[in-house]
Motif scaffolding. Structure first.
Motif, PDB file in Angstrom:
ATOM      1  N   GLU A 602     -32.759  50.178  98.337  1.00 23.45           N
ATOM      2  CA  GLU A 602     -33.297  51.019  99.409  1.00 23.45           C
ATOM      3  C   GLU A 602     -34.302  52.019  98.857  1.00 23.45           C
ATOM      4  OE1 GLU A 602     -32.808  50.628 102.545  1.00 23.45           O
ATOM      5  OE2 GLU A 602     -31.292  49.052 102.409  1.00 23.45           O
ATOM      6  N   SER A 637     -30.136  55.319 104.039  1.00 23.26           N
ATOM      7  CA  SER A 637     -29.345  54.090 103.934  1.00 23.26           C
ATOM      8  C   SER A 637     -27.874  54.412 103.742  1.00 23.26           C
ATOM      9  CB  SER A 637     -29.853  53.252 102.760  1.00 23.26           C
ATOM     10  OG  SER A 637     -29.650  53.916 101.530  1.00 23.26           O
ATOM     11  N   GLU A 640     -26.456  55.648 107.087  1.00 20.30           N
ATOM     12  CA  GLU A 640     -26.340  54.629 108.127  1.00 20.30           C
ATOM     13  C   GLU A 640     -25.273  53.579 107.836  1.00 20.30           C
ATOM     14  OE1 GLU A 640     -30.215  53.016 108.536  1.00 20.30           O
ATOM     15  OE2 GLU A 640     -31.043  54.776 109.559  1.00 20.30           O
ATOM     16  N   SER A 641     -24.815  53.496 106.603  1.00 20.03           N
ATOM     17  CA  SER A 641     -23.887  52.403 106.276  1.00 20.03           C
ATOM     18  C   SER A 641     -22.582  52.868 105.671  1.00 20.03           C
ATOM     19  CB  SER A 641     -24.565  51.429 105.306  1.00 20.03           C
ATOM     20  OG  SER A 641     -24.932  52.099 104.126  1.00 20.03           O
TER      21      SER A 641
END
Length: 813
Positions: A602, A637, A640-641
């Motif tokens: 990312e 990233s 969001e995860s």
């Protein structure tokens, strides 16, 4: 294929005594010794002696007896060389390869040349009667990833290597499989058999510049101090140098904030700085320039360094004094490597400079002079480098090897007790020189010996020149030019530039891969950005149907290609920046649902965006600009995860800020209140509470919670407020749990059906303790209610005296 299907092969040149064609005496002796040890053992021969032909003779003998043969090699280049050599010497054998895109097996071939990491994933000899394994460069196969290829079903085992001993203590793995060394040929014996040329060694001392010597002494003092401190954590004196460095490396990776890990990191940092200082000192480039007459007089010359920067600097220093020189490095494309090597072969380049890539195995044309500009503590590396100049040449001249070192440093032979003493006695001559005082004597020592004039009667008619010239060093190939990776005439398999070798440490593999890309200065980044900009504009003109002459279009396409190359250089040279940025956010955000490499990927996307948008005209550094893009890509990233229900990015950043403030206060011995955190963040306390409430994570109802030493499922601890009072629920839940445990222990020897009947009747299959009726249980098992009552009565009698159940529930209800 069954055992009876093994083909019967007839090799007329092979007998039971290994009388293979064109074997040296030492090769025959080595094979006889291997046979005397029940066809198991390692043959150690110095580079250039011809140990590969020993392996081919052993393979021919195994085929004569109907065996299957596996040749293990570490790289695809060596695989290709073995295939060429086997097809030449054993033309009637069926040969295949395993690894890469090849999947040969013994059902269709007799000999498989397999790359070791592929061979380790399967058993090749499993369904056959007997087999031979020939392990080229066998010293490498002690690593756990490669050791899997050493199949116990091979009854004949032959290891080939130039230096068998490892420094990591893993030779025992090889000894247990091959049975240790059965024959060794060192320099004295190789010279006696005439398989290598004589050689001279010059040990040339240099004096560091004053500021370099001061820095070296300071680093050495710090290293010595840290070494003494590390004795408190493990016995440094009882460890070898290799084991000590490994132990320090493991200690440095600890993220516990301890003094030990800090000392280990500082120790390794100082060691790296000291090595870099010795490798990159300008004094050694001055020495190369001073030795220009010797380099020019040599047929071909090699310069060995320890880094790409050192190889480039050596090339520039030699070119500045008029010596045609080029460099060969692992970061170059295969086309560039081949072009450089062919230029060196043809004589367009007189000197080839390279870092450790030549040690890993490039088949270079025979050279008669080599200069090592950085000290080495590994015997294998020194022997491989020396092997480049001691191969037999048509001229019969000796090889010459120059070892440059800085006085009073770890490179100084006078301060070391190592492998040099194992090599120097076998040199034809060796001398110590002070470059400043003995330059003329050194140049005279390195001068090639005059060759006697040989008169040759020329034919009356000169034959027409062939398309490709060949020399006595190169094999002749019909219909194609000789390549720089062809096999040498002495039968020794030349080594090649190896591709990336993957290990079990995926992150370490990635770090080693990105370390090959050199860092760029600000001026270089600006120049590359200008090329990218020009390429983008040229692409715009070409895609908007710009019409011009053919030459103009070619020029534009050239600009596009240069722009793409510049973009790739800008990107790859900053991959290490991505790692340094994202690790701060990865390790400090709990346990993300993806790996560290995923976060790096990312961050790489953020770096790509930074290369696209950087405006070099504004004057600030690219790394400063890219840092923000990398951080944004990595943190988003993670945000969001890392959670089942995603939170907005701004809220995640606010939570990270709150967590940092809490960590600081807790470290100082206090726990901040909401109002104190809000004051630091300049936010309303209600917003801080809202952010904290949003941080609550989803928990599994099956997760355990311990209460008074007893484990409970989270689902068992949730009270149904509509049916039971909390106190009543707790009593019932505790009773059912105790009864369930006691009944499980008491009925451990019962039939599964009997256990299930009791559990249903006593209400232990539901959370509310509702007892099933006889009719319900009978319906479940397809019997009458009376039969269930009989079974229950029988089981209760057997449990009547069980103390564990009595303690929970009296059976007479």
């Amino acid at each position: 294929m069954q055992d009876t299907d093994l083909p019967v092969l007839d090799y007329q040149t092979v007998t039971g005594d290994f009388q293979f064609a064109e074997l040296y005496d030492w090769q025959q002796q080595a094979l006889r010794s291997w046979k005397a040890h029940n066809f198991q053992g390692v043959i150690e021969a110095v580079t250039g002696a011809g140990k590969t032909r020993v392996g081919i003779a052993a393979i021919a003998q195994a085929l004569r007896f109907g065996m299957k043969v596996t040749v293990l090699v570490p790289t695809t280049e060596l695989q290709e060389q073995w295939m060429t050599s086997l097809r030449k010497d054993l033309p009637r054998a069926s040969i295949g390869r395993l690894g890469g895109s090849h999947t040969a097996d013994f059902r269709s071939v007799d000999v498989i040349v397999a790359i070791v990491n592929t061979a380790g994933s399967r058993s090749l000899i499993e369904h056959f009667r007997a087999g031979l394994v020939v392990a080229d460069e066998c010293h490498r196969y002690a690593a756990p990833l490669f050791a899997r290829a050493l199949d116990e079903q091979y009854i004949w085992r032959l290891g080939l290597t130039a230096t068998y001993t490892r420094h990591d203590g893993r030779n025992q793995v090889l000894d247990e499989y091959f049975g240790s060394i059965v024959y060794k040929i060192w320099y004295d014996e190789a010279q006696r058999y005439g398989v290598i040329s004589e050689f001279d060694i010059a040990l040339v001392g240099l004096q560091l510049q004053n500021h370099e010597q001061v820095e070296y002494d300071m680093l050495s003092d710090e290293i010595s101090t840290d070494t003494l401190s590390l004795r408190n954590y493990f016995d440094q004196a009882a460890l070898s140098e290799h084991d000590f460095m490994e132990a320090v490396g493991r200690l440095s990776k600890l993220e516990d904030g301890s003094a030990a890990s800090a000392i280990a990191r500082r120790f390794l940092r100082n060691v790296a700085k000291r090595q870099s200082l010795l490798a990159n000192t300008p004094v050694k480039n001055f020495a190369l320039a001073a030795l220009a007459p010797s380099l020019a007089a040599a047929e071909r010359a090699l310069v060995f360094g320890s880094s790409k920067e050192q190889a480039q600097a050596a090339t520039q220093a030699l070119q500045a004094v008029g010596v045609p020189a080029g460099h060969l490095m692992s970061g170059m494309t295969k086309v560039d490597r081949l072009g450089t090597m062919n230029a060196f072969r043809r004589g367009e380049l007189h000197v080839l400079c390279a870092p450790r890539v030549l040690d890993e195995g490039v088949d270079v044309p025979a050279a008669d002079l080599a200069i090592q500009t950085s000290g080495t503590r590994v015997q294998r590396q020194f022997i491989q480098r020396l092997g480049r100049v001691i191969r037999k040449r048509p001229s019969g001249d000796r090889g010459r090897f120059v070892y440059l070192y800085a006085f009073g440093t770890i490179e100084d032979p006078a301060l070391r007790d190592d492998f040099l003493t194992d090599v120097l006695p076998f040199a034809r001559d060796y001398m110590y020189f002070n470059l400043e005082q003995h330059l003329d004597e050194l140049i005279e020592f390195l001068a090639p010996e005059p060759q006697p004039e040989i008169s040759v009667e020329l034919p009356l008619e000169t034959p027409a020149p062939t398309e490709y010239e060949t020399s006595s060093e190169q094999p002749e190939f019909e219909g194609q030019p000789p390549r720089w990776n062809d096999i040498l005439d002495d039968g020794e398999l030349p080594e090649q530039l190896s591709e990336t070798v993957l290990t079990d440490d995926i992150i370490g593999d990635y770090f080693r891969k990105i370390a090959q890309y050199p860092l760029l200065a600000h001026e270089e980044m600006v120049e590359l950005a200008q090329q990218v900009e020009a390429g983008v504009y040229a692409q715009h003109l070409l895609t908007t149907n710009y019409t011009g002459s053919r030459k103009e279009r070619r020029d534009y396409w050239r600009l596009v290609d240069l722009g793409e190359e510049a973009f790739n250089r800008m990107f790859t040279s900053n991959l290490r920046l991505v790692v340094s940025v994202v690790k701060r956010y990865f390790w400090g955000n709990g346990e993300p649902s993806f790996s560290f490499l995923d976060v790096i990927q990312e961050g790489n996307l953020g770096l790509q965006r930074a290369v696209q948008l950087w405006d070099y005209t504004r004057g600030f550094q690219f790394s400063t600009y890219a840092h923000a893009w990398i951080r944004q890509a990595a943190t988003r990233s993670i945000a969001e995860s890392s959670r089942t229900i995603r939170l907005p990015v701004h809220l995640v950043e606010q939570l990270n800020a709150i967590r940092r403030i809490e960590n600081v206060w807790i470290h100082e011995g206090n726990e901040p209140t909401t109002q104190e955190i809000a004051l630091v963040l300049e936010e309303e306390p209600d917003k801080v509470d809202a952010a904290r409430n949003a941080e609550a994570r989803i928990l599994s109802l099956s997760s355990e919670r311990w209460i008074n030493g007893v484990p409970y499922l989270l689902a068992d601890l949730i009270v149904d407020e509509l049916t039971l009072e909390a106190e009543q629920w707790s009593v019932i839940n505790s009773f059912l749990r105790g009864l369930r445990i006691a009944l499980q222990r008491a009925t451990a020897g019962f039939k599964e059906r009997d256990q299930s009947i009791l559990f249903h009747r006593w209400g232990l299959t539901t959370d509310d303790g509702e007892m099933a009726t006889l009719e319900e249980v009978g319906r479940k098992y397809g019997v009458s209610r009376e039969r269930i009552r009989q079974i229950e009565r029988k089981l209760l009698k057997e449990l009547a005296d069980h103390e564990g159940i009595k303690a929970v529930w009296v059976l007479e209800r």
